[in-house]
Design a protein around this motif. Structure first.
Motif, short mmCIF file in Angstrom:
data_model
loop_
_atom_site.label_atom_id
_atom_site.label_comp_id
_atom_site.label_asym_id
_atom_site.label_seq_id
_atom_site.Cartn_x
_atom_site.Cartn_y
_atom_site.Cartn_z
N ALA A 79 0.83 -1.20 0.00
CA ALA A 79 0.00 0.00 0.00
C ALA A 79 0.87 1.26 0.00
O ALA A 79 0.57 2.23 -0.70
CB ALA A 79 -0.93 -0.01 1.21
N ALA A 80 1.94 1.23 0.78
CA ALA A 80 2.83 2.40 0.85
C ALA A 80 3.48 2.66 -0.51
O ALA A 80 3.54 3.80 -0.98
CB ALA A 80 3.89 2.18 1.92
N LYS A 81 3.98 1.61 -1.13
CA LYS A 81 4.65 1.79 -2.41
C LYS A 81 3.67 2.22 -3.49
O LYS A 81 4.00 3.03 -4.37
CB LYS A 81 5.35 0.49 -2.82
N ALA A 82 2.45 1.67 -3.43
CA ALA A 82 1.44 2.07 -4.42
C ALA A 82 1.05 3.54 -4.25
O ALA A 82 0.76 4.23 -5.23
CB ALA A 82 0.20 1.19 -4.28
N ALA A 83 1.07 4.03 -3.02
CA ALA A 83 0.72 5.42 -2.74
C ALA A 83 1.89 6.37 -2.92
O ALA A 83 1.73 7.58 -2.85
CB ALA A 83 0.16 5.55 -1.32
N GLY A 84 3.09 5.82 -3.11
CA GLY A 84 4.27 6.66 -3.29
C GLY A 84 4.78 7.28 -2.01
O GLY A 84 5.36 8.37 -2.01
N VAL A 85 4.57 6.60 -0.86
CA VAL A 85 5.08 7.10 0.41
C VAL A 85 5.98 6.04 1.03
O VAL A 85 6.06 4.91 0.55
CB VAL A 85 3.92 7.44 1.39
N GLN A 86 6.66 6.39 2.11
CA GLN A 86 7.60 5.48 2.74
C GLN A 86 6.86 4.39 3.51
O GLN A 86 5.84 4.65 4.15
CB GLN A 86 8.53 6.23 3.69
N ALA A 87 7.41 3.18 3.46
CA ALA A 87 6.86 2.05 4.21
C ALA A 87 7.71 1.82 5.45
O ALA A 87 8.92 1.62 5.36
CB ALA A 87 6.87 0.80 3.34
N ILE A 88 7.07 1.90 6.62
CA ILE A 88 7.78 1.74 7.90
C ILE A 88 7.26 0.48 8.60
O ILE A 88 6.07 0.39 8.90
CB ILE A 88 7.57 2.97 8.81
N ASP A 89 8.15 -0.46 8.85
CA ASP A 89 7.74 -1.70 9.50
C ASP A 89 7.40 -1.44 10.97
O ASP A 89 7.87 -0.48 11.57
CB ASP A 89 8.86 -2.73 9.40
N GLY A 90 6.58 -2.33 11.54
CA GLY A 90 6.14 -2.17 12.92
C GLY A 90 7.22 -2.49 13.94
O GLY A 90 8.37 -2.78 13.59
N VAL A 91 6.85 -2.47 15.21
CA VAL A 91 7.82 -2.61 16.30
C VAL A 91 8.19 -4.07 16.52
O VAL A 91 7.47 -5.00 16.13
CB VAL A 91 7.27 -2.01 17.61
N TYR A 92 9.34 -4.26 17.18
CA TYR A 92 9.75 -5.57 17.68
C TYR A 92 9.64 -5.49 19.19
O TYR A 92 10.35 -4.73 19.84
CB TYR A 92 11.19 -5.88 17.25
N GLN A 93 8.74 -6.29 19.76
CA GLN A 93 8.32 -6.08 21.14
C GLN A 93 9.39 -6.39 22.18
O GLN A 93 9.47 -5.72 23.21
CB GLN A 93 7.07 -6.93 21.42
#
Length: 284
Positions: A46-60
């Motif tokens: 979704a991020a790449k399709a929208a042309g914005v940065q993709a940020i992965d979630g946290v590692y608990q």
């Protein structure tokens, strides 16, 4: 998509709570269970399709640095531009993972140099590997991650470029001239050298801040000072200071200075950080 959206991330634990799942990871391998891996992938796409940065979630598990580095490296390999952190100790490890290695820099430099020298060719060969446009674009993204102070050289020792050269030219371009950007940027904010005395910046407050906001903030922060809450006390103070006598009705509770500071910080974040995730570091 939106003019103020610069990145997309996802929340594994929030999703788990909404689903009512008992676990998010496989007990043996530690890998995400299928439904959570699916959402991680959809966030990236979704991020790449929208042309914005993709940020992965946290590692608990903030004590498991090996697991954190492995997960961050996986995120980097599949295309994420960064990863959220829960603890300051994770930040140096994250930088180490996302900073290209010397081998990655040298390979990317070679690809970019040879591709740009072979104008008009649709494909080139390097070390027996076919290189075409997608490889060139990926190589440029690798070089864009190189530290600002680090120079990249080709095999002949000639300096090809620096990360600052590659990124600054796109940061200052207009919205209508962004086809060559290697990373999506948010076009708001100013560089430090652009902040000149007298410069007027329109902030993102959507309404007028009222006296009720001041009182509400004072109550939320459990500030006991009556000067922020008590109208009668404020009238008396104003009367004494103005010399208009006890019948003066001009006094109002003083505006909470911490509220003022909070407003200024909130309004300044977009201008100070170009809307990147740097703005979130240090904030819970």
């Amino acid at each position: 998509q939106g003019p103020r959206v610069c990145a997309i991330t996802w929340g594994c634990e929030d999703l788990s709570a909404a689903l009512g799942s008992y676990s998010t990871r496989d007990n043996t391998s530690g890998a995400y269970l299928d439904v959570f891996r699916h959402c991680q992938t959809m966030c990236l796409l979704a991020a790449k399709a929208a042309g914005v940065q993709a940020i992965d979630g946290v590692y608990q598990n903030v004590r498991d640095m090996d697991g954190f580095q492995q997960e961050a490296n996986y995120a980097k390999c599949i295309g994420f531009d960064g990863k959220l952190t829960l603890h300051p100790g994770q930040i140096p490890a994250l930088h180490k993972v996302f900073e290209p290695t010397r081998e990655e820099r040298e390979e990317a430099t070679m690809i970019v140099s040879m591709w740009e020298q072979s104008v008009g060719k649709g494909v080139i060969e390097i070390d027996g590997k076919m290189i075409d446009l997608p490889h060139y674009v990926r190589a440029k993204k690798v070089l864009a991650r190189v530290d600002d102070d680090e120079q990249v050289s080709n095999e002949e020792g000639t300096i090809v470029s620096t990360a600052r050269d590659k990124i600054s030219s796109t940061d200052k371009s207009s919205k209508d001239d962004n086809d060559d950007e290697v990373f999506p940027r948010v076009y708001m904010g100013k560089f430090f050298e652009d902040l000149e005395p007298g410069l007027k910046i329109r902030h993102f407050l959507t309404r007028t801040v009222t006296e009720a906001d001041n009182v509400f903030f004072t109550c939320l922060t459990l500030n006991p000072a009556p000067i922020h809450l008590d109208h009668e006390l404020s009238k008396g103070n104003a009367s004494s200071l103005s010399g208009k006598g006890e019948n003066s009705n001009s006094g109002k509770p003083l505006f909470n200075s911490m509220f003022t500071l909070a407003l200024l910080v909130g309004m300044s974040v977009p201008e100070a950080t170009h809307g990147t995730v740097v703005a979130n570091l240090g904030f819970s």
